[in-house]
Design a protein around this motif. Sequence first.
Motif, PDB file in Angstrom:
ATOM      1  N   SER A 174       0.702  -1.218  -0.068  1.00  0.00           N
ATOM      2  CA  SER A 174       0.072  -0.005  -0.166  1.00  0.00           C
ATOM      3  C   SER A 174       0.713   1.255  -0.148  1.00  0.00           C
ATOM      4  N   TRP A 175       0.458   2.291  -0.548  1.00  0.00           N
ATOM      5  CA  TRP A 175       0.793   3.494  -0.616  1.00  0.00           C
ATOM      6  C   TRP A 175      -0.252   4.446   0.187  1.00  0.00           C
ATOM      7  N   ALA A 176       0.027   5.291   1.212  1.00  0.00           N
ATOM      8  CA  ALA A 176      -1.148   6.080   1.735  1.00  0.00           C
ATOM      9  C   ALA A 176      -0.607   7.190   2.670  1.00  0.00           C
ATOM     10  N   GLY A 177      -1.062   8.475   2.568  1.00  0.00           N
ATOM     11  CA  GLY A 177      -0.568   9.322   3.006  1.00  0.00           C
ATOM     12  C   GLY A 177      -1.669  10.664   3.164  1.00  0.00           C
ATOM     13  N   CYS A 178      -1.062  11.940   3.458  1.00  0.00           N
ATOM     14  CA  CYS A 178      -2.103  13.097   3.788  1.00  0.00           C
ATOM     15  C   CYS A 178      -1.178  14.274   3.532  1.00  0.00           C
ATOM     16  N   TRP A 179      -1.910  15.323   3.186  1.00  0.00           N
ATOM     17  CA  TRP A 179      -1.020  16.508   3.045  1.00  0.00           C
ATOM     18  C   TRP A 179      -0.344  16.989   4.339  1.00  0.00           C
ATOM     19  N   ARG A 180       0.954  17.487   4.257  1.00  0.00           N
ATOM     20  CA  ARG A 180       1.743  17.759   5.552  1.00  0.00           C
ATOM     21  C   ARG A 180       2.606  18.955   5.135  1.00  0.00           C
ATOM     22  N   PHE A 181       2.519  19.698   6.535  1.00  0.00           N
ATOM     23  CA  PHE A 181       3.369  20.915   6.682  1.00  0.00           C
ATOM     24  C   PHE A 181       4.315  20.410   7.899  1.00  0.00           C
ATOM     25  N   ARG A 182       5.528  20.501   7.610  1.00  0.00           N
ATOM     26  CA  ARG A 182       6.694  20.225   8.397  1.00  0.00           C
ATOM     27  C   ARG A 182       6.431  18.984   9.418  1.00  0.00           C
ATOM     28  N   GLY A 183       5.917  18.111   8.511  1.00  0.00           N
ATOM     29  CA  GLY A 183       5.583  16.721   9.322  1.00  0.00           C
ATOM     30  C   GLY A 183       4.207  16.196   9.798  1.00  0.00           C
ATOM     31  N   ASN A 184       3.376  17.250   9.818  1.00  0.00           N
ATOM     32  CA  ASN A 184       2.086  17.029  10.329  1.00  0.00           C
ATOM     33  C   ASN A 184       1.081  17.030   9.468  1.00  0.00           C
ATOM     34  N   CYS A 185      -0.018  16.405   9.541  1.00  0.00           N
ATOM     35  CA  CYS A 185      -1.104  16.456   8.380  1.00  0.00           C
ATOM     36  C   CYS A 185      -1.816  17.650   8.561  1.00  0.00           C
ATOM     37  N   VAL A 186      -2.321  18.342   7.619  1.00  0.00           N
ATOM     38  CA  VAL A 186      -2.899  19.782   7.587  1.00  0.00           C
ATOM     39  C   VAL A 186      -4.484  19.386   7.067  1.00  0.00           C
ATOM     40  N   ARG A 187      -5.238  20.340   7.633  1.00  0.00           N
ATOM     41  CA  ARG A 187      -6.699  20.195   7.311  1.00  0.00           C
ATOM     42  C   ARG A 187      -6.796  20.778   5.678  1.00  0.00           C
ATOM     43  N   PRO A 188      -7.943  20.146   5.058  1.00  0.00           N
ATOM     44  CA  PRO A 188      -8.705  18.982   5.422  1.00  0.00           C
ATOM     45  C   PRO A 188      -7.860  17.762   5.172  1.00  0.00           C
ATOM     46  N   TYR A 189      -8.538  16.778   6.181  1.00  0.00           N
ATOM     47  CA  TYR A 189      -7.877  15.415   6.290  1.00  0.00           C
ATOM     48  C   TYR A 189      -8.478  14.522   4.923  1.00  0.00           C
ATOM     49  N   ASP A 190      -8.103  14.910   3.646  1.00  0.00           N
ATOM     50  CA  ASP A 190      -8.639  14.257   2.598  1.00  0.00           C
ATOM     51  C   ASP A 190      -7.491  13.279   2.060  1.00  0.00           C
ATOM     52  N   GLY A 191      -7.110  12.328   2.958  1.00  0.00           N
ATOM     53  CA  GLY A 191      -6.163  11.586   2.429  1.00  0.00           C
ATOM     54  C   GLY A 191      -5.987  10.505   1.318  1.00  0.00           C
ATOM     55  N   ARG A 192      -5.024  10.237   0.576  1.00  0.00           N
ATOM     56  CA  ARG A 192      -4.958   9.448  -0.381  1.00  0.00           C
ATOM     57  C   ARG A 192      -4.471   7.945  -0.324  1.00  0.00           C
TER      58      ARG A 192
END
Length: 674
Positions: free
Chosen positions: A158-176
């Motif tokens: 699997s590949w999975a993640g979120c949009w991050r700023f300095r290592g932390n997920c940022v709003r909105p949590y619309d991961g892929r």
Amino acid sequence: MKFTNLRHIAVVVGLVILSLSITATGQTVQVPVTWCAVQGSPTEQSFDGNRVGIELRERLRRSTEVVFIPQADVTLRSAYSSQLQNELKLPIILDPDPSVGTAGDVVGDGTDQGREFHTLIQHCDAVHAASGYSSTGLTLINIRRFVEESGEKTPVISWAGCWRFRGNCVRPYDGRIAVVDKYADLPLGQLAYLDPSEVLLAHAVGRALSLPLRNAEGALMRWQAQQMGVDAEWGNIELVDQEVELLRTGAAIVPGASIQGPRANLPSALLAKRIHDPIQETRSLKPHNDLGEVTLAFSTISGSYHPDLPWSPIDLRIELNGVLQPEESTTVWGFLDYREGLGVSDQELLAIGAPRTGLEGIDLVFSAKATQNDSFPHLIVFETDDTQELVEIVGPFAFQVSFEADLYSLPDPNPKANESAFPNHKIAISQGIQLGFTSNTRFARSIKDNVPNKIRLQLMTVDDQLSVLDHLGDLSSGVDFTVSRSELGYCRAYGVLRPGGPVSLRAEGLNVDGAVTVALGGTAMAVENSVIGDGLALVSFSIPEETPTGPGYFSIGVEGSNKTVECVIDIEPVKLPETVVFVPGFGPITIDINTEDPKESKEEALKEVMGRELIPEAAIGTEVAGVPKAPEQMQEVIVLRRPPRWLKPVLHITLALAIVGGLLWFIEQVFRRW
């Protein structure tokens, strides 16, 4: 520095309060998931029509039942909105690079920097948008398998993640997310055999909802799957308390998420709209100058998603189809009309050095320039004032974000490799600029006071001479956004649900015609009666007697459609015949005994009654002197009597004398030492 510390404290307190408010109520957080299957994946090849969607929904159901409901009271559900009237089928998307491996395979060792994965996500979003449905929640792709560029198998699953700023997920949590098919031909055999509980999918969802890796035995968030139990099945499903809090907090701010209430679902405090730009104007355009997707999010949650950033009710994320390299930069201009043409004209923008747009009635203009090493792009913002003049404002902020995918793999055949510290299998796939519009802007106030609110947006990337490199949609008219709440269906039960008993469920949001279907877990129920109309379905059936008690995951659908409504309803133990405690002077007291542990249940109930200063008499049976025989629905009669009247004062006097004696002894010991 003091301000930063105070902001950190406020952010932490805000997130804790949000998490506690969700967790304390015991309410179920429902996370919407948008599925696409790649042509060539085994499920797509083996099943026809709607059966593909049913098979993939089963994967959501298994990970929900095994991992998320028992530990975090979170469910994964279909993201199809109740606003859609047409027949729904799961989108099948083409393999963007069939020359690698077999159709349905995706480069998974990171050598292509995630280009194929990124393209699949974009294709999935574009297909949903073309059908009149803007995808929401988590985007999930079912592929054949991950391979090397040579076509050889890899252990990546699997590949999975979120949009991050300095290592932390940022709003909105619309991961892929991209996961291998459950019938994938893997180095250790078929996935369905190794992973009946969908640990793979649960791990990927955890990454998309901000859970960090944790290399511990049995942990869901291990960096690779762990074989446990019989037949070498995967069994690492454990979540610790901190992970549960993070998971529920993140799940609650997924676009389209909802909280299951007793009569209706409470919508998420975060609204979002995502629009895909399918146009690449020139083949020579560099990826970091090519616009990908644009997300506009409005949050009613007071509190930042990152301690280094102030809170903003409006977030605008601009995705670029690549990552900035050294010495490269990207300049994005944006133009918003949120008051239906009341702003300035295109000609008036020339005074602030903006490129021509062809738009009329612009209320807000911004320019953001990003480079590789600058976390906060240079931002200039102009907004119309009460006199309809453009005025530069302070308050909005911009920061660079990147989408980072984590790779999840099968266990290494070498046991020593599995014992070593886990490597950093993280790949930055695309980059973006995110703007936060604080409450001091007219734009943020307008959106807050007018939901749903139609917004016209134009974005473009330009070079140093303001020549347009790429634009979002039609250059002359821009793209319309409508910020509104997603109306996902919900269901609830009438009465108490027990094994072997009848049940009636009400479902809203099924705006399609056809026979109603019901499933409890993975088992189809025999529907005895159903009525559907105007999106409302009433269905009756009986719960099988062998059904275990606890949370039950119900899915109500319509034949011929992938639209479903899911809900979690507790199935309570079957009640045994009642036991009566007869207390002279008090009368009969009825106690309930459940089926989980009848003996312990009876003892606890008797202790509660005896706590009223009653002691038991050796008289347990169906008939006691002076007490009428128990009715047929009663299991037994237990007679209690009061203690003698003189016993209570004697006990009190004895206790008082003991206390006084103890004090006198203590005082005597102290004087002796002196």
